[in-house]
Motif scaffolding. Structure first.
Motif, PDB file in Angstrom:
ATOM      1  N   GLU A 139       0.803  -1.220   0.000  1.00 29.77           N
ATOM      2  CA  GLU A 139       0.000   0.000   0.000  1.00 29.77           C
ATOM      3  C   GLU A 139       0.832   1.264   0.000  1.00 29.77           C
ATOM      4  O   GLU A 139       0.437   2.274  -0.588  1.00 29.77           O
ATOM      5  CB  GLU A 139      -0.921  -0.007   1.228  1.00 29.77           C
ATOM      6  N   ALA A 140       1.984   1.247   0.661  1.00 31.00           N
ATOM      7  CA  ALA A 140       2.764   2.468   0.882  1.00 31.00           C
ATOM      8  C   ALA A 140       3.516   2.893  -0.382  1.00 31.00           C
ATOM      9  O   ALA A 140       4.094   2.063  -1.098  1.00 31.00           O
ATOM     10  CB  ALA A 140       3.751   2.265   2.020  1.00 31.00           C
ATOM     11  N   VAL A 141       3.535   4.189  -0.630  1.00 33.47           N
ATOM     12  CA  VAL A 141       4.177   4.738  -1.824  1.00 33.47           C
ATOM     13  C   VAL A 141       5.665   4.404  -1.868  1.00 33.47           C
ATOM     14  O   VAL A 141       6.214   4.118  -2.948  1.00 33.47           O
ATOM     15  CB  VAL A 141       3.979   6.275  -1.869  1.00 33.47           C
ATOM     16  N   GLU A 142       6.331   4.402  -0.714  1.00 32.82           N
ATOM     17  CA  GLU A 142       7.785   4.196  -0.720  1.00 32.82           C
ATOM     18  C   GLU A 142       8.193   2.819  -1.240  1.00 32.82           C
ATOM     19  O   GLU A 142       9.367   2.614  -1.583  1.00 32.82           O
ATOM     20  CB  GLU A 142       8.369   4.410   0.674  1.00 32.82           C
TER      21      GLU A 142
ATOM     22  N   GLU B  49      -7.049   6.718  -7.117  1.00 29.65           N
ATOM     23  CA  GLU B  49      -7.450   5.358  -7.481  1.00 29.65           C
ATOM     24  C   GLU B  49      -8.952   5.156  -7.335  1.00 29.65           C
ATOM     25  O   GLU B  49      -9.575   4.471  -8.159  1.00 29.65           O
ATOM     26  CB  GLU B  49      -6.679   4.322  -6.647  1.00 29.65           C
ATOM     27  N   THR B  50      -9.540   5.764  -6.322  1.00 32.56           N
ATOM     28  CA  THR B  50     -10.992   5.664  -6.145  1.00 32.56           C
ATOM     29  C   THR B  50     -11.721   6.394  -7.258  1.00 32.56           C
ATOM     30  O   THR B  50     -12.717   5.899  -7.808  1.00 32.56           O
ATOM     31  CB  THR B  50     -11.396   6.240  -4.776  1.00 32.56           C
TER      32      THR B  50
ATOM     33  N   PRO C  77      -8.089  -6.405  -5.035  1.00 31.41           N
ATOM     34  CA  PRO C  77      -7.910  -5.502  -3.893  1.00 31.41           C
ATOM     35  C   PRO C  77      -6.529  -4.850  -3.866  1.00 31.41           C
ATOM     36  O   PRO C  77      -5.504  -5.528  -3.975  1.00 31.41           O
ATOM     37  CB  PRO C  77      -8.106  -6.434  -2.688  1.00 31.41           C
ATOM     38  N   GLY C  78      -6.523  -3.515  -3.760  1.00 30.00           N
ATOM     39  CA  GLY C  78      -5.283  -2.768  -3.628  1.00 30.00           C
ATOM     40  C   GLY C  78      -4.518  -2.542  -4.904  1.00 30.00           C
ATOM     41  O   GLY C  78      -3.522  -1.807  -4.924  1.00 30.00           O
ATOM     42  N   ARG C  79      -4.968  -3.154  -6.006  1.00 31.72           N
ATOM     43  CA  ARG C  79      -4.157  -3.066  -7.224  1.00 31.72           C
ATOM     44  C   ARG C  79      -4.157  -1.674  -7.826  1.00 31.72           C
ATOM     45  O   ARG C  79      -3.117  -1.176  -8.245  1.00 31.72           O
ATOM     46  CB  ARG C  79      -4.625  -4.099  -8.262  1.00 31.72           C
TER      47      ARG C  79
ATOM     48  N   ASN D  99       0.655   4.236  -7.505  1.00 35.17           N
ATOM     49  CA  ASN D  99       1.825   4.550  -6.687  1.00 35.17           C
ATOM     50  C   ASN D  99       3.108   4.654  -7.505  1.00 35.17           C
ATOM     51  O   ASN D  99       4.071   5.282  -7.064  1.00 35.17           O
ATOM     52  CB  ASN D  99       1.989   3.518  -5.570  1.00 35.17           C
ATOM     53  N   TRP D 100       3.149   4.042  -8.670  1.00 36.32           N
ATOM     54  CA  TRP D 100       4.313   4.231  -9.545  1.00 36.32           C
ATOM     55  C   TRP D 100       4.474   5.718  -9.889  1.00 36.32           C
ATOM     56  O   TRP D 100       5.601   6.224  -9.943  1.00 36.32           O
ATOM     57  CB  TRP D 100       4.146   3.419 -10.825  1.00 36.32           C
TER      58      TRP D 100
END
Length: 291
Positions: free
Chosen positions: A67-70, A156-157, A195-197, A203-204
């Motif tokens: 989930e995290a951007v880093e 994303e939403t 989920p989360g994709r 995030n890229w």
């Protein structure tokens, strides 16, 4: 085509394979908002002679999507692919990248030239010319404004609403997506809905170090780009669909300064989605160049 589920650096990843193990390996790296099967039109045309491997990269498809951007910094994305190459028996391999997959392909070439014997890019950009073009305040700056949209919280939403209507609009961007229909479109939506994709995919953009101003705004305070760290030492083929409205030709100007051996092929009647539009032509160009 075979589907493989493996562990890379302790995390679950998925890749597709075509052709015979033992043949020369072609490693295909997809971009946004695609996934491993995006390469099927090309891989099926090359599998008679090559072992074609197409992973779902981090954040996509059936692979790990933190989930995290880093977790999406370039050196981590590259480390996934070095681990995959090791899993496949080691390099060197021919790396083929499109869109964001090109960023990882170039990263492999810069950081691990011993793993890459040939580099092929399809409508993707080397980070140095691209950053210059994005920062210049001209046409590429205007064409890249969607970066700001995608980097916003909650993007994303917003993209997923109404059965991915906005994502599909962004995908087309005045280009030919007639190939994205029927079972193909349904398969893409299945991957986006995991989920989360969609957050992982976006995030890229959030993690990328590239800088972009407003339309017409030139950025004059960019840090220096050390040429020696961005050299492509191996033979490099760039195939460019000239009708791309997201990545413009200016984003490749000066590429030859970073390459020891560059071949460029321009295709007048294709755009960013050239793999889907002209797979016979692209496969023939790749086969000829590798031979």
């Amino acid at each position: 085509m075979l589907s493989h589920h493996i562990q890379l650096n302790g995390q679950p990843f998925h890749y597709l394979g075509w052709g015979k193990t033992g043949a020369p390996t072609l490693l295909f790296l997809h971009g946004f908002p695609e996934y491993s099967a995006a390469w099927a039109p090309l891989a099926t045309r090359l599998a008679d002679q090559y072992h074609c491997i197409a992973p779902d990269q981090r954040g996509y498809g059936q692979s790990w999507s933190p989930e995290a951007v880093e977790h999406y910094k370039t050196h981590l994305l590259v480390s996934d692919m070095t681990a995959l190459i090791d899993h496949l028996g080691g390099g060197p391999v021919t790396v083929i990248g499109h869109d964001w997959g090109a960023a990882v392909a170039y990263g492999l070439a810069f950081r691990h030239p011993e793993l890459v014997n040939r580099l092929i890019i399809l409508n993707g950009v080397h980070p140095a010319p691209f950053q210059r073009a994005m920062a210049a305040g001209g046409a590429q700056t205007a064409a890249s404004q969607y970066f700001h949209t995608l980097r916003r919280d909650g993007a994303e939403t917003w993209l997923a609403e109404n059965d991915f209507a906005r994502l599909l609009t962004l995908f087309s961007a005045k280009m030919d997506t007639s190939w994205l229909s029927g079972d193909t479109l349904a398969a893409y939506k299945t991957e986006w809905a995991r989920p989360g994709r969609l957050r992982g995919m976006i995030n890229w953009y959030r993690a990328a170090p590239v800088r972009l101003g407003a339309p017409g705004e030139a950025l004059t305070d960019l840090p220096p780009i050390p040429a020696d760290k961005f050299k492509v030492a191996m033979p490099h083929l760039l195939i460019w669909g000239q009708n791309d409205t997201a990545l413009l030709p200016v984003s490749t100007e000066g590429l030859e300064d970073y390459c020891a051996d560059l071949t460029r092929i321009d295709i007048a009647d294709a755009d960013h989605w050239l793999v889907h539009q002209q797979p016979d032509r692209i496969a023939a160009e790749i086969r000829s160049w590798l031979a």
